[in-house]
Design an enzyme around this catalytic site. Structure first.
Site, PDB file in Angstrom:
ATOM      1  CG  HIS A  82     -30.190  -5.738  91.472  1.00 18.14           C
ATOM      2  ND1 HIS A  82     -28.954  -5.519  92.045  1.00 18.14           N
ATOM      3  CD2 HIS A  82     -30.424  -7.072  91.596  1.00 18.14           C
ATOM      4  CE1 HIS A  82     -28.477  -6.667  92.501  1.00 18.14           C
ATOM      5  NE2 HIS A  82     -29.342  -7.620  92.236  1.00 18.14           N
ATOM      6  CG  ASP A 161     -28.118 -10.766  99.789  1.00 13.42           C
ATOM      7  OD1 ASP A 161     -29.059 -11.561  99.613  1.00 13.42           O
ATOM      8  OD2 ASP A 161     -27.375 -10.397  98.876  1.00 13.42           O
ATOM      9  NE  ARG A 168     -32.075 -17.066  97.607  1.00 15.21           N
ATOM     10  CZ  ARG A 168     -32.041 -15.944  96.862  1.00 15.21           C
ATOM     11  NH1 ARG A 168     -31.315 -14.918  97.247  1.00 15.21           N
ATOM     12  NH2 ARG A 168     -32.740 -15.848  95.772  1.00 15.21           N
ATOM     13  CB  SER A 183     -31.665 -11.385  97.794  1.00 19.19           C
ATOM     14  OG  SER A 183     -30.441 -11.205  97.145  1.00 19.19           O
ATOM     15  CE  LYS A 187     -28.106  -7.979  96.627  1.00 28.07           C
ATOM     16  NZ  LYS A 187     -27.882  -9.294  96.085  1.00 28.07           N
TER      17      LYS A 187
HETATM   18  N1  URA Z   1     -30.130 -10.942  92.346  1.00 31.99           N
HETATM   19  C1  URA Z   1     -29.923 -10.796  93.680  1.00 31.99           C
HETATM   20  O1  URA Z   1     -29.195  -9.903  94.106  1.00 31.99           O
HETATM   21  N2  URA Z   1     -30.514 -11.657  94.500  1.00 31.99           N
HETATM   22  C2  URA Z   1     -31.321 -12.649  94.075  1.00 31.99           C
HETATM   23  O2  URA Z   1     -31.836 -13.374  94.881  1.00 31.99           O
HETATM   24  C3  URA Z   1     -31.530 -12.802  92.682  1.00 31.99           C
HETATM   25  C4  URA Z   1     -30.921 -11.928  91.833  1.00 31.99           C
END
Ligand code: URA
Length: 436
Positions: A82, A161, A168, A183, A187
């Site tokens: 990620h 989220d 956001r 966040s 996930k």
């Molecule tokens: N990627 C995400 O999934 N969440 C964030 O807040 C920033 C980048």
């Protein structure tokens, strides 16, 4: 409990209890807390921060706000990655096929664009007919059969989220360590990740502008991972200038295809090989040198590109556009942007390029906005290039000519041209891991 009291506690710099955090997160997931109260608490967290304990509680409350994926049906080694978000960051489209071609499965949940940064699902959706909405059975089947699948954030996994992310994006509350950490990690925990590589971006185009902030974010995420039994490595990587040359959805898919064919920009190719090497290493495929070699080979023997095509087909996409990228829909208009003085390109401010791309139509200004898949910009030079006044340094693409002036204004501030060449920047700035 009253949402208003929770907002007030955080507004005044207080520390929220686990129960208060769960009440808020569950209220968001069920829709009982309206967007305006959720946005107010997000802003309070943005301004006052959270303790590590609050961040871990927020993460777990968000991970528990929906279903949890048990991916035990996926056979063999599996790894996830990620990015915290950057400009021109199309690495997932490249590293997922590389890693899959090296025999490690990638079952990845990605997000849409956030702030001035692009999102992997938006990019993928520029491939005609491609789907990113899968149920668990389909997701596992695609991963088992083809070695990889990239799906969008699901309504069932970490639903809190999904809402908070989109709020956001439009309330200037993205660049917060606790909100980003919760966040991402919620996930990953909900999606059943076990081995995770985090690409924590640092610089003008990242949410973390300094190495100190990025290190704090990386540590929070690595520690939360350790608490939940995940093997996590975080790399701090440079995001001062856009990664590669293309910024914008289909433009970035075209650049990803070129990179998978071994003809991509140097910085993008080098970063993708390093990220892939770390992912393969986390999955137990060998030491970093061996894994780097495997990643490079997967590009040069064509197997990584082949995996990308398989994945697009498996996700119902028209992979013909990948075989012949000229078939992607083109923007109606383009305009070049020219250097205004002679000299060396010192820097190309990534945030301004991201904003320019969004103004051209590649990003959202409100959470329900549609995006234009063909819009964006392509840099014709990178930092260090020698240019003369009048040389084309970028090309902008949009559906309407009225979009160009505002984007050009951003680009004019993005390019710094000086008489001396800049110092070469390092791509990898630090590594933080919980793996021995
Ligand atoms: N990627 C995400 O999934 N969440 C964030 O807040 C920033 C980048």
């Amino acid at each position: 409990m009253r949402t208003c009291d929770i907002i007030k506690t955080k507004r005044d710099g207080g520390v929220l209890t686990r129960d208060e955090i769960r009440f808020f997160v569950n209220g968001c997931a069920t829709g009982e807390i309206p967007d305006y109260q959720a946005s107010a608490l997000l802003m309070a967290v943005y301004l006052k921060g959270m303790t590590s304990r609050e961040t871990a509680d927020l993460t777990m409350a968000m991970a528990d706000s929906g279903d949890k994926l048990d991916l035990s049906e996926i056979r063999g080694a599996r790894v996830d990655k990620h990015s915290t978000g950057g400009v021109g960051d199309k690495t997932t489209l490249i590293v997922a096929p590389i890693v899959a071609a090296c025999g490690v499965k990638v079952a990845k949940m990605s997000g849409r664009g956030l702030g001035h940064t692009g999102g992997t699902t938006d990019k993928l959706l520029s491939i005609p007919n491609l789907r990113v909405d899968f149920d668990k059975r389909e997701f596992e089947e695609i991963v088992n059969r083809y070695g990889l699948c990239i799906c969008g954030s699901s309504a069932d996994l970490a639903p809190a989220d999904k809402l908070l992310y989109s709020l956001r994006d439009v309330t200037a509350t993205v660049d917060s360590v606790p909100l980003i950490a919760a966040s991402i990690m919620s996930k990953k925990i909900a999606a059943g990740s076990k081995n995770l590589l985090l690409d924590v971006k640092v610089g003008s185009g990242a949410f973390m502008k300094t190495q100190a902030q990025a290190r704090e974010l990386a540590r929070e995420m690595v520690e939360i991972g350790a608490l939940e039994g995940l093997n996590v490595t975080a790399l701090l990587t440079d995001m001062e200038s856009p990664l590669g040359n293309a910024v914008g959805n289909s433009l970035e898919v075209i650049e990803a295809v070129n990179t998978l064919k071994g003809i991509g920009p140097d910085d993008l190719t080098e970063l993708c090989v390093i990220l892939s090497a770390h992912m393969l290493h986390l999955a137990g495929k060998g030491d970093l040198m061996e894994c780097g070699e495997m990643a490079r080979n997967a590009i040069f023997n064509g197997l990584a590109f082949e995996r990308f095509v398989w994945m697009a087909n498996a996700q119902s996409g028209d992979s013909g556009v990948l075989m012949d990228t000229a078939r992607f829909r083109k923007a109606k208009f383009y305009r070049t942007f020219k250097a205004r003085t002679d000299g060396y390109v010192q820097s190309i401010d990534a945030e301004r390029c991201g904003t320019a791309a969004a103004l051209l139509g590649a990003g959202r200004l409100r959470k329900e906005d549609d995006i234009d898949m063909a819009a964006g910009l392509v840099l014709e030079v990178k930092p260090g290039a020698r240019v003369k006044a009048g040389d084309v340094v970028a090309t902008m693409y949009a559906e309407s000519e009225s979009r160009f002036d505002a984007a050009e204004f951003e680009l004019a501030s993005a390019f710094a041209i000086e008489s001396k060449p800049p110092e070469k920047r390092r791509l990898i700035l630090d590594e933080i891991t919980n793996v021995q």
